[in-house]
Design a protein around this motif. Structure first.
Motif, PDB file in Angstrom:
ATOM      1  N   SER A   1       0.802  -1.229   0.000  1.00 22.22           N
ATOM      2  CA  SER A   1       0.000   0.000   0.000  1.00 22.22           C
ATOM      3  C   SER A   1       0.831   1.273   0.000  1.00 22.22           C
ATOM      4  CB  SER A   1      -0.896  -0.021   1.240  1.00 22.22           C
ATOM      5  OG  SER A   1      -1.451   1.250   1.461  1.00 22.22           O
TER       6      SER A   1
ATOM      7  N   ILE B   1      -8.275   6.472  -2.069  1.00 25.44           N
ATOM      8  CA  ILE B   1      -9.584   6.739  -2.654  1.00 25.44           C
ATOM      9  C   ILE B   1      -9.903   5.584  -3.605  1.00 25.44           C
ATOM     10  CG2 ILE B   1     -10.976   8.314  -4.053  1.00 25.44           C
ATOM     11  CD1 ILE B   1     -10.062   9.471  -1.327  1.00 25.44           C
TER      12      ILE B   1
ATOM     13  N   ASP C   1      -0.920   9.230  -5.859  1.00 24.79           N
ATOM     14  CA  ASP C   1      -0.188   7.970  -5.634  1.00 24.79           C
ATOM     15  C   ASP C   1       1.232   7.998  -6.187  1.00 24.79           C
ATOM     16  OD1 ASP C   1      -1.045   7.837  -8.279  1.00 24.79           O
ATOM     17  OD2 ASP C   1      -2.233   5.993  -8.025  1.00 24.79           O
TER      18      ASP C   1
HETATM   19  C1  LIG Z   1     -10.340  -0.471  -6.798  1.00 24.29           C
HETATM   20  C2  LIG Z   1      -9.656   0.851  -6.969  1.00 24.29           C
HETATM   21  C3  LIG Z   1     -10.414   1.973  -7.164  1.00 24.29           C
HETATM   22  C4  LIG Z   1      -9.813   3.225  -7.301  1.00 24.29           C
HETATM   23  N1  LIG Z   1     -10.595   4.317  -7.470  1.00 24.29           N
HETATM   24  C5  LIG Z   1     -10.024   5.536  -7.500  1.00 24.29           C
HETATM   25  C6  LIG Z   1     -10.842   6.708  -7.570  1.00 24.29           C
HETATM   26  O1  LIG Z   1     -12.046   6.670  -7.647  1.00 24.29           O
HETATM   27  N2  LIG Z   1     -10.213   7.924  -7.559  1.00 24.29           N
HETATM   28  C7  LIG Z   1      -8.846   8.048  -7.472  1.00 24.29           C
HETATM   29  O2  LIG Z   1      -8.333   9.168  -7.425  1.00 24.29           O
HETATM   30  N3  LIG Z   1      -8.047   6.947  -7.421  1.00 24.29           N
HETATM   31  C8  LIG Z   1      -8.609   5.707  -7.419  1.00 24.29           C
HETATM   32  N4  LIG Z   1      -7.815   4.583  -7.335  1.00 24.29           N
HETATM   33  C9  LIG Z   1      -6.344   4.757  -7.239  1.00 24.29           C
HETATM   34  C10 LIG Z   1      -5.903   4.656  -5.775  1.00 24.29           C
HETATM   35  O3  LIG Z   1      -6.629   5.538  -4.934  1.00 24.29           O
HETATM   36  C11 LIG Z   1      -4.425   5.046  -5.613  1.00 24.29           C
HETATM   37  O4  LIG Z   1      -3.608   4.314  -6.487  1.00 24.29           O
HETATM   38  C12 LIG Z   1      -4.000   4.833  -4.165  1.00 24.29           C
HETATM   39  O5  LIG Z   1      -2.773   5.484  -3.922  1.00 24.29           O
HETATM   40  C13 LIG Z   1      -3.842   3.355  -3.833  1.00 24.29           C
HETATM   41  O6  LIG Z   1      -3.476   3.265  -2.479  1.00 24.29           O
HETATM   42  P1  LIG Z   1      -3.070   1.872  -1.818  1.00 24.29           P
HETATM   43  O7  LIG Z   1      -1.766   1.461  -2.450  1.00 24.29           O
HETATM   44  O8  LIG Z   1      -2.966   2.150  -0.384  1.00 24.29           O
HETATM   45  O9  LIG Z   1      -4.193   0.911  -2.156  1.00 24.29           O
HETATM   46  C14 LIG Z   1      -8.399   3.332  -7.242  1.00 24.29           C
HETATM   47  C15 LIG Z   1      -7.629   2.171  -7.070  1.00 24.29           C
HETATM   48  C16 LIG Z   1      -8.248   0.949  -6.928  1.00 24.29           C
HETATM   49  C17 LIG Z   1      -7.390  -0.286  -6.736  1.00 24.29           C
END
Ligand SMILES: Cc1cc2nc3c(=O)[nH]c(=O)nc-3n(C[C@H](O)[C@H](O)[C@H](O)COP(=O)(O)O)c2cc1C
Length: 181
Positions: free
Chosen positions: A15, A77, A142
């Motif tokens: 993450s 998000i 990200d």
């Molecule tokens: C299922 C899913 C849905 C996502 N939906 C969005 C979104 O609606 N808006 C956004 O800005 N990013 C979205 N993202 C990107 C993630 O928010 C972003 O890559 C985040 O840093 C991932 O954090 P993590 O590594 O802790 O999961 C989505 C990613 C995933 C896997």
């Protein structure tokens, strides 16, 4: 000594949100502050999905949250909001679990289009849990969080914006705990 709990609502084993929280924890940690990090993904899935607040691990996590002086809550998000995993845990907390707690909400996301998700989705929930003070939330793209062999890195320009927010939050927590002594 004030205690700060960092809570990650990311389901991901790799993450970026949790990596960001580790960097924030390093920034906050000092001789004057106790810091813990809790990942909701480490809690028992069956208890989270069945709403079982009596599960010992859930009860322990809830107690940790309730005894902390301050909370930094981080979520990626997903689908324009904070994660369902985080909500599953927040739903298991007592009604005013955050009474007396200062909260700094953080989010990571893939697009600035959802930068307001903290304010329209997460903030009302934190307020309804009785949070004493919810600081201005911060959204980090990200791509600003990367992984180096020696640990996570935060883009310098982003860090230059985020660290004053974190430092201001920490100062407030230290000030409040001094007042209560
Ligand atoms: C299922 C899913 C849905 C996502 N939906 C969005 C979104 O609606 N808006 C956004 O800005 N990013 C979205 N993202 C990107 C993630 O928010 C972003 O890559 C985040 O840093 C991932 O954090 P993590 O590594 O802790 O999961 C989505 C990613 C995933 C896997």
């Amino acid at each position: 000594m004030p205690s700060v709990l960092l809570l990650s609502g990311s389901p991901s084993a790799t993450s970026r949100t949790t990596a960001l929280l580790h960097l924030v924890a390093d920034r906050i940690r000092s001789d004057d502050t106790e810091v813990d990090l809790l990942e909701v993904r480490d809690l028992p899935p069956a208890a989270l999905l069945s709403g079982d607040a009596s599960d010992p691990a859930i009860a322990e996590a809830a107690a940790l949250l309730q005894t902390a002086d301050a909370l930094v809550v981080g979520s990626p998000i997903y689908k324009a909001s904070y994660t369902g995993l985080l909500k599953a845990f927040l739903d298991l907390l007592p009604q005013y679990a955050l009474r007396g707690t200062s909260v700094l909400p953080l989010a990571t996301g893939g697009t600035p289009a959802h930068v307001l998700a903290i304010d329209y989705a997460l903030r009302p929930v934190l307020v309804s849990l009785g949070a004493e003070h919810v600081a201005q939330g911060w959204f980090v793209l990200d791509k600003a969080v990367t992984f180096a062999p020696d640990g996570p890195r935060l883009d310098e320009a982003v860090a230059a914006q985020l660290w004053p927010v974190v430092d201001g939050f920490t100062e407030r927590v230290l000030r409040e705990s001094a007042v209560l002594l």
